[in-house]
Design an enzyme around this catalytic site. Structure first.
Site, PDB file in Angstrom:
ATOM      1  N   THR A  93      29.482  13.072 -11.952  1.00  0.00           N
ATOM      2  CA  THR A  93      28.885  12.192 -12.200  1.00  0.00           C
ATOM      3  C   THR A  93      29.615  10.742 -12.487  1.00  0.00           C
ATOM      4  O   THR A  93      30.808  10.709 -13.082  1.00  0.00           O
ATOM      5  CB  THR A  93      28.286  12.163 -13.441  1.00  0.00           C
ATOM      6  OG1 THR A  93      27.117  13.324 -13.627  1.00  0.00           O
ATOM      7  CG2 THR A  93      27.332  10.942 -14.036  1.00  0.00           C
ATOM      8  N   LYS A 168      20.958  10.182 -10.969  1.00  0.00           N
ATOM      9  CA  LYS A 168      21.452  10.747 -12.194  1.00  0.00           C
ATOM     10  C   LYS A 168      21.750   9.665 -13.270  1.00  0.00           C
ATOM     11  O   LYS A 168      21.422   9.868 -14.587  1.00  0.00           O
ATOM     12  CB  LYS A 168      23.155  11.350 -11.994  1.00  0.00           C
ATOM     13  CG  LYS A 168      23.732  11.739 -13.051  1.00  0.00           C
ATOM     14  CD  LYS A 168      23.083  12.962 -13.883  1.00  0.00           C
ATOM     15  CE  LYS A 168      23.751  13.347 -15.050  1.00  0.00           C
ATOM     16  NZ  LYS A 168      25.105  13.934 -14.836  1.00  0.00           N
ATOM     17  N   LYS A 243      29.299   7.844 -21.282  1.00  0.00           N
ATOM     18  CA  LYS A 243      29.924   7.229 -19.947  1.00  0.00           C
ATOM     19  C   LYS A 243      28.954   7.036 -19.035  1.00  0.00           C
ATOM     20  O   LYS A 243      29.169   6.293 -18.170  1.00  0.00           O
ATOM     21  CB  LYS A 243      30.880   8.643 -19.382  1.00  0.00           C
ATOM     22  CG  LYS A 243      31.185   8.662 -17.842  1.00  0.00           C
ATOM     23  CD  LYS A 243      31.349   9.973 -17.454  1.00  0.00           C
ATOM     24  CE  LYS A 243      31.754  10.132 -15.873  1.00  0.00           C
ATOM     25  NZ  LYS A 243      31.869  11.432 -15.440  1.00  0.00           N
TER      26      LYS A 243
END
Length: 293
Positions: A93, A168, A243
């Site tokens: 990611t 995502k 994050k």
């Protein structure tokens, strides 16, 4: 069956590579951590002393790394060894810009490429039930799909290069915002004398229902498999949620999108991590709201 190189064998990559082995693929793996590489070897992955050794003669290369800069560094290395026509899949990611740069690097090396970040956490990685959000050409996706199906239960082609990463970070911004809302509601319910089970029974079957309640309830009891029943062991660590929320805010700034709730969720998780909770499950943020109350 395919000859696959897997670079990055940590909490997610290790079980993903193990599931490829279980599906009959020949998997060569590399990780900078010797202990992680040893654990992967015990699951049937053939260890390599460096990334270029792992990718030699590989038909498919998969990377699972922490940040965009790690992916770009790794792809710079492995694309020097990879043969033309090799399919390179990044399941990390990372930011959309870095992902698109990686696709450009693969194209320059005459390789097919796919960004395919995952959702489902360590439990999904182990069980082989991950959701993959893929970005790249139709040809790359068609070739990758049988491989991804060995590690996940839902494979979605979201569009061209970088689209998987975009999906995502949007998805996880929703998750971060919804978990904050669910935690606030349970803290309010506690103050009002309402039991956890009563709120769950109502919200999980009415207009308040969402994944953060129905599958990942942040209080012990209603959902036995949630990390709340295991002292908030991740799961999905708060540091990883932070994050992803920061990635969403970088993307919002770059694109001009207004995401005030995403920004607020990022600030709350930043505070939670600063208090020493980065390694706990992201649903443990409910404890911070209790303290504030």
């Amino acid at each position: 069956m395919a000859r696959i190189a897997f670079i990055g064998l940590g909490n997610m990559g290790g079980p993903m590579a193990a599931n490829l082995v279980k599906s009959g693929h020949e998997v060569f793996g590399f990780d900078l951590a010797a202990s992680v590489l040893k654990a992967a070897e015990e699951s049937g992955v053939k260890p390599a002393s460096h990334a270029s050794q792992a990718v030699k003669d590989a038909e498919i290369i998969i990377t699972m790394l922490p940040q965009g800069r790690h992916v770009l560094t790794a792809w710079t290395d492995i694309l020097q060894t990879a043969a033309q026509g090799t399919l390179v899949i990044d399941c990390s990611t990372i930011d959309v810009e870095s992902s698109r740069k990686a696709h450009e690097m693969a194209k320059a090396s005459s390789c097919l490429s796919l960004d395919a970040p995952v959702s489902g956490g360590t439990g999904g990685a182990t069980a082989g039930t991950l959701t993959f959000m893929a970005g790249g050409s139709e040809d790359a996706f068609a070739r990758a799909k049988p491989i991804l199906e060995a590690m996940g239960k839902k494979i979605v082609h979201c569009g061209e290069a970088g689209a998987g990463q975009a999906a995502k970070i949007c998805n996880n911004m929703i998750l971060g915002i919804s978990m904050v809302g669910v935690c606030e509601a349970f803290v309010l319910a506690e103050k009002l004398g309402l039991s956890h089970q009563a709120l769950f029974d109502v919200a999980s079957t009415s207009s308040g229902q969402c994944w953060s309640i129905n599958a990942y309830c942040p209080v012990p009891g209603p959902v036995p498999t949630s990390p709340a029943n295991n002292d908030y062991r991740p799961g999905f660590a708060a540091a990883l949620m932070l994050k992803d929320l920061r990635l969403s805010q970088e993307a919002a700034l770059a694109s001009g999108a207004s995401t005030p709730l995403g920004a607020e969720a990022a600030q709350l998780y930043a505070l939670f991590e600063k208090q020493g909770n980065g390694g706990r499950d992201f649903s443990a943020i409910i404890e911070m709201f209790r303290e504030k109350a």
